[in-house]
Design a protein around this motif. Sequence first.
Motif, PDB file in Angstrom:
ATOM      1  N   ASP A  85       3.961  83.228   3.838  1.00  0.00           N
ATOM      2  CA  ASP A  85       3.130  84.436   3.753  1.00  0.00           C
ATOM      3  C   ASP A  85       2.526  84.773   5.120  1.00  0.00           C
ATOM      4  O   ASP A  85       2.459  85.946   5.511  1.00  0.00           O
ATOM      5  N   VAL A  86       2.086  83.738   5.836  1.00  0.00           N
ATOM      6  CA  VAL A  86       1.519  83.948   7.176  1.00  0.00           C
ATOM      7  C   VAL A  86       2.574  84.516   8.113  1.00  0.00           C
ATOM      8  O   VAL A  86       2.322  85.471   8.867  1.00  0.00           O
ATOM      9  N   ILE A  87       3.773  83.943   8.072  1.00  0.00           N
ATOM     10  CA  ILE A  87       4.866  84.419   8.931  1.00  0.00           C
ATOM     11  C   ILE A  87       5.189  85.878   8.620  1.00  0.00           C
ATOM     12  O   ILE A  87       5.322  86.710   9.523  1.00  0.00           O
ATOM     13  N   GLU A  88       5.310  86.184   7.321  1.00  0.00           N
ATOM     14  CA  GLU A  88       5.678  87.550   6.928  1.00  0.00           C
ATOM     15  C   GLU A  88       4.585  88.541   7.287  1.00  0.00           C
ATOM     16  O   GLU A  88       4.871  89.668   7.724  1.00  0.00           O
ATOM     17  N   LYS A  89       3.313  88.128   7.144  1.00  0.00           N
ATOM     18  CA  LYS A  89       2.208  89.040   7.421  1.00  0.00           C
ATOM     19  C   LYS A  89       2.083  89.321   8.922  1.00  0.00           C
ATOM     20  O   LYS A  89       1.855  90.462   9.330  1.00  0.00           O
ATOM     21  N   ARG A  90       2.227  88.288   9.730  1.00  0.00           N
ATOM     22  CA  ARG A  90       1.984  88.434  11.164  1.00  0.00           C
ATOM     23  C   ARG A  90       3.230  88.830  11.961  1.00  0.00           C
ATOM     24  O   ARG A  90       3.119  89.336  13.076  1.00  0.00           O
ATOM     25  N   PHE A  91       4.407  88.587  11.398  1.00  0.00           N
ATOM     26  CA  PHE A  91       5.628  88.843  12.143  1.00  0.00           C
ATOM     27  C   PHE A  91       6.651  89.642  11.359  1.00  0.00           C
ATOM     28  O   PHE A  91       7.413  90.421  11.911  1.00  0.00           O
ATOM     29  N   GLY A  92       6.666  89.455  10.053  1.00  0.00           N
ATOM     30  CA  GLY A  92       7.681  90.075   9.222  1.00  0.00           C
ATOM     31  C   GLY A  92       8.690  89.037   8.757  1.00  0.00           C
ATOM     32  O   GLY A  92       8.562  87.846   9.034  1.00  0.00           O
ATOM     33  N   ILE A  93       9.710  89.489   8.047  1.00  0.00           N
ATOM     34  CA  ILE A  93      10.744  88.584   7.562  1.00  0.00           C
ATOM     35  C   ILE A  93      11.773  88.381   8.675  1.00  0.00           C
ATOM     36  O   ILE A  93      12.429  89.336   9.100  1.00  0.00           O
TER      37      ILE A  93
END
Length: 357
Positions: A85-93
């Motif tokens: 979730d952190v990766i997707e929120k701050r960077f995207g998929i």
Amino acid sequence: MVRDPKSGMMKILHVAPIIADRSNGPTNSVPALANAIALGGHQVALLSCSPNQGLLKSLSPAVVDLPRPSSYHWNPWVISSSWLDVIEKRFGIPDIVDFHSAYEPFQSALAQRLLSRGWPYIVTPRGSFQGLAQKQKPLKKIFGNMTFMDTYVKNALAIHALTQEEASEIHAMFPRQKIFVCPNGVDPALADIPLHFRPLFCECRSDHALVLGFLGRVDVWHKGIDVLLEALIALQEKDASLDVRLFIIGAFHTKKDEKVVADLHRRMRHPEWLLLCGAMTGEEKWRRLLGCDVFVHTSRFEGMPNAVLEAMALGKPCLVTPGTNMQSVIAQCNSGWNCDVNPESIMQALYAIDRDR
């Protein structure tokens, strides 16, 4: 895999054991790789699997620096799903995740979470699957190989080797896995350094000394510092007329490494042959390297050592062992000499180099 077929641009996440205040391969090479990829127009993020309070000054503002764990993660099977979730929120998929190094429990656990969402990944072991590397911290490697390593590697799209030699050793360990080779690189600006900095010669250099240089973490067994110093001791016994200087740039890996080097130093008939410079960066490091006649790297194993690439970029001939994975490159470029990782072979190579000057 590419989400924007028109531009060909990708979202790439690098996960590596980055420690800002410590000198090691991934800490130097992975941020440089991330910076270069971002400069090419791709979206890039970096996630360190090592807890670290320091700032990574070498990272470009164009690279997303994701928050790192607050403590070391020891379970290779379980990690919180909130990391995705952190990766997707701050960077995207991400289109692809590149795991640098191999025996990091955080990476194995994160890889399982990636699979649950269909996020693909590759593994860049950086020498971890080489035969002699398997003998360093052997209990950790045996545990990993018996438990999570097979699944971790099997589910990867591919394994990224830095050299053809490393690819061959990976194939022996994982014969069914897809392997591709893509080497480390260097900043093109290194070619201009000799134009800007005047060489800094050893303080104890005599007029006719052969000056050798080494740059890297002073990890005695890994980097072959013991056999290199044994070779110098043998060289002093072989020919009393020789004058050689070796300077070592780098911090000691452990107190044990410092003691081993001190013991070998005391055995030298001419202790002035060895100069320990400690850690150096920037202009001071480049000026020191420019002052050597030959760069030596006698490692027992490596992925693809950046120090050798930097020395070559500065125009310095190199003496390397098979474990550096650079012997074929040195031979193809006619840019130095090869030797085996034992005192006799290194001594004979150094003697021949000095006689040929």
